[in-house]
Design a protein around this motif. Structure first.
Motif, mmCIF file in Angstrom:
data_model
loop_
_atom_site.group_PDB
_atom_site.id
_atom_site.type_symbol
_atom_site.label_atom_id
_atom_site.label_comp_id
_atom_site.label_asym_id
_atom_site.label_seq_id
_atom_site.Cartn_x
_atom_site.Cartn_y
_atom_site.Cartn_z
ATOM 1 N N THR A 100 -84.104 49.685 7.944
ATOM 2 C CA THR A 100 -84.334 50.675 8.999
ATOM 3 C C THR A 100 -85.767 50.607 9.503
ATOM 4 N N GLY A 125 -79.356 50.066 -3.254
ATOM 5 C CA GLY A 125 -78.787 49.849 -1.929
ATOM 6 C C GLY A 125 -79.448 50.729 -0.875
ATOM 7 N N ASN A 126 -79.735 51.972 -1.245
ATOM 8 C CA ASN A 126 -80.401 52.867 -0.303
ATOM 9 C C ASN A 126 -81.801 52.374 0.038
ATOM 10 N N GLU A 127 -82.538 51.926 -0.980
ATOM 11 C CA GLU A 127 -83.885 51.416 -0.725
ATOM 12 C C GLU A 127 -83.845 50.202 0.197
ATOM 13 N N ARG A 176 -81.531 49.582 2.470
ATOM 14 C CA ARG A 176 -81.167 50.024 3.813
ATOM 15 C C ARG A 176 -82.340 50.723 4.503
ATOM 16 N N TRP A 177 -83.167 51.432 3.745
ATOM 17 C CA TRP A 177 -84.356 52.022 4.356
ATOM 18 C C TRP A 177 -85.337 50.939 4.784
ATOM 19 N N GLY A 230 -74.800 55.404 -1.031
ATOM 20 C CA GLY A 230 -74.983 54.122 -1.684
ATOM 21 C C GLY A 230 -75.723 54.277 -2.987
ATOM 22 N N TRP A 287 -71.861 57.020 8.082
ATOM 23 C CA TRP A 287 -72.860 57.130 7.016
ATOM 24 C C TRP A 287 -72.137 57.103 5.683
ATOM 25 N N GLU A 288 -72.550 56.185 4.818
ATOM 26 C CA GLU A 288 -71.910 56.056 3.519
ATOM 27 C C GLU A 288 -72.947 56.186 2.416
ATOM 28 N N HIS A 321 -80.551 58.760 -0.802
ATOM 29 C CA HIS A 321 -79.538 58.687 0.249
ATOM 30 C C HIS A 321 -79.841 57.536 1.198
ATOM 31 N N ALA A 322 -78.806 57.092 1.896
ATOM 32 C CA ALA A 322 -78.969 56.069 2.919
ATOM 33 C C ALA A 322 -79.572 56.691 4.174
#
Length: 393
Positions: free
Chosen positions: A151, A143-145, A147-148, A139, A136-137, A126-127
């Protein structure tokens, strides 16, 4: 044994640790809680040693002068540095515990970080929770990795220098990843496994305890009790500590009326109120959700972890209007489980909410919500209390 518990945030952050404290005390141990100042009386009223930390978490009054915000990271270090004396184990609730692990490290006592939502755990499934004002979308894994990773960089930019400055004051070495440091490699997930199962977390060993629920023996106010007794089950609408636009009360009431339902309107921090003197609507302050939710037809709320599990335990269908952070995750889980639906905040209107209420009132949704209630665990705080005592050795 004495436990130090650190909590920062709104009532939704503090109430679970109060539930944990009750269970730890029931095992014969002492608990000291560090909480925002506006929760001192509430926590102290349950018989616990409470220490103020941070700033009051409450809605700003219209027209009030801005309140200066201190360096909350340094404040956590200073407060916990004093509060930890004589404690045998430290627990910090949510990811924004910048000092608790360092204080425990300096004292040479065990530390546990607990989270209330699976989406707070770094996972390729998850994102991360979005920043305020962003949705929150879901991904892809890659893409989630990514975005983490972004973050973690944002957390470092915001807090790394101050955390390391305060660690140096304690004689501790610097760190290079604030988020991972705060979460630890062995976090606890204080969420129900049916509503929010633990995701894959590479490099982490997650213990899921179940949600930490505080029993509430308070009766409903007589006017509310009379309202509930006076007709068919109403729609509950409330957004807790979330700010809402001025016209939200009109939208909520009109939508419930369009669905042919009476309304229990929780005023919350947004101070929502009736739009007329219609007998089909009653406005309430803080009330016992455990007593109220079994009496309503649908619960419309912001998707806080505590409200979501309270509605699920009551077997009542839900309409979630997420505003920020993990609320989008809980909205998605409600839809996935078939126990309700959601309305994105940007499209909340009388029409969209009325349509969501009609969907939530379908027999299949009501049946699924009732069945899910039996799957929700109620002993998460007791499980966590036993684990915490064991962690202290």
């Amino acid at each position: 044994m004495r436990v130090l518990v650190s909590s920062a945030g709104t009532r939704g952050d503090v109430q679970p640790v109060l539930a944990l404290a009750v269970q730890v005390r029931g095992l014969g141990h002492e608990v000291r809680l560090c909480v925002p100042p506006n929760f001192l009386d509430w926590v102290g009223g349950h018989g616990f040693d409470a220490v103020p930390m941070g700033v009051p978490m409450r809605a700003p009054r219209p027209g009030a002068a801005p309140v200066p915000v201190p360096d909350l990271i340094t404040d956590q270090f200073d407060t916990l540095d004093t509060a930890v004396k004589g404690c045998d184990v430290v627990l910090g609730a949510n990811a924004h515990q910048y000092a608790a692990r360092s204080i425990a490290e300096r004292e040479g006592v065990p530390y546990v970080n607990a989270l209330y939502a699976p989406v707070a755990l770094p996972s390729p499934e998850h994102a991360p929770p979005p920043a305020p004002g962003q949705a929150w979308e879901p991904g892809s894994r890659a893409g989630n990795e990514r975005r983490w990773s972004d973050t973690r960089a944002a957390w470092n930019a915001r807090a790394l220098e101050r955390v390391n400055h305060n660690r140096a004051r304690l004689g501790l070495a610097g760190i290079d990843d604030v988020l991972r440091h705060n979460l630890t490699d062995r976090p606890w997930l204080a969420a129900d496994a049916t509503l929010g199962p633990a995701p894959a977390t590479p490099g982490m060993d997650v213990t899921q305890t179940g949600a930490w629920l505080l029993p509430d023996p308070d009766p409903l106010p007589p006017p509310l009790q009379a309202f509930l007794d006076g007709g068919d089950p109403p729609v509950y609408v409330g957004f807790g500590s979330m700010p809402m636009p001025p016209d939200t009360g009109r939208i909520l009431i009109d939508a419930a009326r369009a669905a042919g339902r009476r309304v229990v309107l929780s005023q919350g921090w947004a101070e929502l109120g009736p739009v007329d003197d219609g007998a089909d609507c009653i406005a309430v302050g803080d009330v016992n959700q455990q007593a109220l939710f079994p009496r309503v037809a649908v619960a419309v709320h912001h998707g806080g972890a505590g409200t979501t599990v309270a509605a699920a335990r009551a077997g009542v269908p839900q309409v979630v209007v997420p505003i920020f952070s993990d609320q989008f995750y809980w909205a998605a889980r409600v839809a996935t489980l078939g126990i309700g639906t959601s309305v994105p905040p940007g499209v909340l209107s009388t029409g969209t909410l009325a349509a969501a209420l009609h969907e939530a009132l379908l027999p299949a949704v009501e049946e699924r919500a009732g069945a899910t209630a039996w799957e929700v665990s109620t002993d998460g705080a007791a499980v966590a209390a036993r684990l915490l005592v064991a962690a202290a050795g």
